[in-house]
Motif scaffolding. Structure first.
Motif, short mmCIF file in Angstrom:
data_model
loop_
_atom_site.label_atom_id
_atom_site.label_comp_id
_atom_site.label_asym_id
_atom_site.label_seq_id
_atom_site.Cartn_x
_atom_site.Cartn_y
_atom_site.Cartn_z
N ARG A 1 65.27 -81.28 -15.38
CA ARG A 1 64.46 -81.56 -16.57
C ARG A 1 63.15 -80.79 -16.52
NH1 ARG A 1 65.88 -87.78 -16.57
NH2 ARG A 1 67.49 -87.85 -18.20
N LEU A 2 62.51 -80.76 -15.34
CA LEU A 2 61.24 -80.04 -15.22
C LEU A 2 61.44 -78.54 -15.36
CD1 LEU A 2 59.58 -82.01 -12.27
CD2 LEU A 2 58.91 -82.03 -14.67
N LEU A 3 62.55 -78.02 -14.86
CA LEU A 3 62.84 -76.59 -15.04
C LEU A 3 63.01 -76.25 -16.52
CD1 LEU A 3 65.37 -76.04 -12.11
CD2 LEU A 3 63.07 -75.10 -12.28
N MET A 4 63.68 -77.11 -17.27
CA MET A 4 63.89 -76.88 -18.70
C MET A 4 62.57 -76.93 -19.46
SD MET A 4 67.26 -79.30 -19.01
CE MET A 4 67.46 -79.21 -20.79
N LEU A 5 61.66 -77.81 -19.04
CA LEU A 5 60.43 -78.05 -19.79
C LEU A 5 59.30 -77.10 -19.42
CD1 LEU A 5 60.40 -81.95 -19.70
CD2 LEU A 5 60.76 -80.52 -21.72
N CYS B 1 59.64 -72.83 -15.12
CA CYS B 1 59.28 -72.45 -13.75
C CYS B 1 60.50 -71.96 -12.97
CB CYS B 1 58.68 -73.66 -13.00
SG CYS B 1 57.01 -74.08 -13.54
N ARG B 2 60.25 -71.30 -11.88
CA ARG B 2 61.32 -70.91 -10.97
C ARG B 2 61.76 -72.13 -10.17
NH1 ARG B 2 57.19 -67.18 -10.82
NH2 ARG B 2 57.72 -65.06 -11.52
N LYS B 3 63.00 -72.10 -9.70
CA LYS B 3 63.55 -73.24 -8.97
C LYS B 3 62.68 -73.59 -7.77
CE LYS B 3 67.21 -72.53 -6.53
NZ LYS B 3 68.62 -72.27 -6.11
N GLY B 4 62.30 -72.57 -6.99
CA GLY B 4 61.51 -72.83 -5.80
C GLY B 4 60.15 -73.44 -6.12
N GLU B 5 59.58 -73.11 -7.27
CA GLU B 5 58.27 -73.64 -7.64
C GLU B 5 58.33 -75.14 -7.89
OE1 GLU B 5 56.40 -69.60 -9.71
OE2 GLU B 5 57.47 -71.07 -10.95
N ILE B 6 59.43 -75.59 -8.48
CA ILE B 6 59.59 -77.02 -8.75
C ILE B 6 59.97 -77.78 -7.49
CG2 ILE B 6 60.99 -78.73 -10.00
CD1 ILE B 6 58.83 -77.35 -11.70
N LEU B 7 60.87 -77.22 -6.70
CA LEU B 7 61.32 -77.93 -5.49
C LEU B 7 60.20 -78.04 -4.45
CD1 LEU B 7 64.95 -76.55 -4.96
CD2 LEU B 7 64.20 -78.63 -6.12
N SER B 8 59.21 -77.15 -4.50
CA SER B 8 58.10 -77.19 -3.54
C SER B 8 56.88 -77.92 -4.10
CB SER B 8 57.70 -75.77 -3.13
OG SER B 8 57.24 -75.03 -4.26
N GLY C 1 60.43 -88.54 3.83
CA GLY C 1 59.36 -87.57 3.93
C GLY C 1 59.74 -86.13 3.67
N LYS C 2 61.00 -85.87 3.26
CA LYS C 2 61.47 -84.50 3.07
C LYS C 2 61.75 -84.23 1.59
CE LYS C 2 61.61 -83.51 7.47
NZ LYS C 2 60.72 -82.48 8.06
N PRO C 3 61.62 -82.96 1.15
CA PRO C 3 61.96 -82.62 -0.23
C PRO C 3 63.46 -82.40 -0.38
CG PRO C 3 61.22 -80.67 0.91
CD PRO C 3 61.11 -81.80 1.90
N LEU C 4 63.91 -82.35 -1.61
CA LEU C 4 65.30 -81.97 -1.88
C LEU C 4 65.36 -80.45 -1.79
CD1 LEU C 4 68.05 -83.17 -2.72
CD2 LEU C 4 67.43 -82.68 -5.09
N CYS C 5 66.12 -79.95 -0.84
CA CYS C 5 66.09 -78.52 -0.54
C CYS C 5 66.91 -77.68 -1.51
CB CYS C 5 66.57 -78.27 0.88
SG CYS C 5 65.49 -79.01 2.13
N ALA C 6 67.99 -78.24 -2.06
CA ALA C 6 68.88 -77.45 -2.91
C ALA C 6 69.46 -78.33 -4.01
CB ALA C 6 70.00 -76.84 -2.08
N ILE C 7 69.63 -77.75 -5.18
CA ILE C 7 70.22 -78.49 -6.30
C ILE C 7 71.38 -77.72 -6.92
CG2 ILE C 7 68.08 -79.72 -6.86
CD1 ILE C 7 67.59 -77.68 -9.07
#
Length: 397
Positions: free
Chosen positions: A238-242, A245-252, A306-312
């Motif tokens: 949803r954030l990528l659509m809105l 941004c690049r995928k890495g920018e949202i995941l980080s 404590g970890k991010p989602l690394c891949a979608i």
């Protein structure tokens, strides 16, 4: 001159030697010219002295301890013989021949001193993948100085069915060989890459229509409700659509990067550097709905504490299949954001700013869409004016 003393040099006799304030040389009775110099500090070194065609010569053989008397006496005898022949007392150290570096050696240095020092982690991994998959299996054992146009062209030609990959591999190899010249591993101006032409690349452009956006939005709602896809992946898409941004920018993205007061997202590590993304009301609504596990600083949180989602990517494949968008990549959401901005009348300069492009030429790929928008606007404006100035057609009888 140091005081002269004589003794039979043995380990025991040398261990017992000592001087108070002035260094002294103790000469061996068995081998004239062989001695040990003793310093007030307690340091002891073996020395040799003899006369040759050029006069008297002296040399130090080594320190007592690491060098034992018997080995020192053997070295002294050889040194005396060389002096008497007019040669240097000690032979020159052997020249260690350094093997010529191979492409594998160059790749290791390239990764250590260039990639890891100057590139983002994702770029480093792309370099490592290209090296291990294509470059090293083919050229790893070749000496750097022997990489020529023929070898580079053969590697490039072998990937002709994958023109994009072939060109990326060529760029990486070229960078390595350019650095090899800087590091004096090959002659200057000999990079063979300049003689190999890149393959033409077809820019793939896929833009979601309004109907496709609606279908994808409905699928995201369903996946969120039945939890068939990780909730964080739904939020990320949803954030990528809105945002575009690049995928890495949202995941980080971290919660500390969400500035509600200023109304913006702070992207600290974007591809073109740090930048700000305006926080729209719809984005704020999406962010408000994202669960925040305790102690996890990441907006798109992973399953591990404590970890991010690394891949979608896997979750995306499920969602696009359910939406009937099998040929749509995640990155196409970014293209679709730009397309919608053009349709709404935004100029290329503004779109470049929204997408975080560092060069105008990057945004120029959307220029043809801008022309379509201009044509539509021209038809609309021209039709309005035309209705005022053109004669009305007579009504049909």
């Amino acid at each position: 001159m140091p005081e002269r003393n004589d003794l039979v040099i043995t380990k025991r006799s040398v261990d017992a030697l000592a001087v108070e304030s002035k260094d002294a040389v103790f000469w061996d009775r068995r081998l004239p010219g062989f001695g040990v110099r003793v310093y007030a500090s307690g340091r002891k070194v073996y020395v040799v002295q003899s006369r040759g065609p050029g006069g008297s010569r002296r040399a130090t053989l080594g320190c007592h301890g690491p060098l034992l008397p018997d080995e020192a006496r053997r070295r002294a005898a050889a040194a005396i013989d060389r002096i008497k022949r007019g040669e240097d007392p000690l032979p020159p150290p052997p020249v260690e021949l350094t093997p010529e570096p191979t492409v594998a050696d160059l790749a290791g240095r390239f990764m250590r001193e260039h990639a890891k020092a100057n590139c983002k982690p994702a770029t480093v991994e792309n370099y490592r993948w290209a090296l291990n998959t294509y470059i090293l299996p083919t050229l790893g054992g070749v000496k750097v100085a022997e990489v020529d146009r023929k070898r580079v062209a053969e590697l490039h030609y072998g990937l002709r069915e994958k023109p994009f990959t072939a060109n990326r591999v060529l760029v990486i190899l070229s960078k390595m060989l350019s650095l090899a010249e800087v590091w004096n591993l090959r002659a200057k101006g000999t990079n063979p890459r300049r003689f190999v032409r890149r393959y033409p690349e077809r820019q793939r452009e896929r833009f979601l229509t309004r109907e496709e956006f609606r279908r994808l939005g409905a699928v995201l709602d369903e996946a969120e409700a039945d939890r068939s896809v990780h909730p964080s992946a739904v939020a990320a898409i949803r954030l990528l659509m809105l945002t575009g941004c690049r995928k890495g920018e949202i995941l980080s993205l971290k919660w500390d990067d969400v500035d509600r007061t200023a109304g913006e997202l702070r992207l600290r590590d974007g591809k073109s550097g740090a930048r700000m993304v305006p926080l729209s009301p719809t984005m704020a609504e999406v962010l408000d709905a994202i669960p925040r596990p305790p102690g996890n600083p990441w907006v798109v949180a992973g399953k591990m504490p404590g970890k991010p989602l690394c891949a979608i990517d896997d979750q995306w494949k499920k969602l696009r299949e359910r939406a009937g968008l099998n040929n749509v990549r995640i990155h196409d959401l970014r293209h679709s954001y730009a397309s919608r901005a053009l349709a709404l009348g935004e100029g290329l300069t503004m779109i470049g700013a929204l997408l975080g492009h560092s060069q105008v030429t990057t945004t120029a790929r959307y220029a043809h869409l801008a022309k379509d928008t201009e044509k539509a606007a021209a038809a609309k404006v021209g039709g309005s004016i035309g209705s005022d100035i053109m004669p009305e057609e007579p009504a049909a009888a």
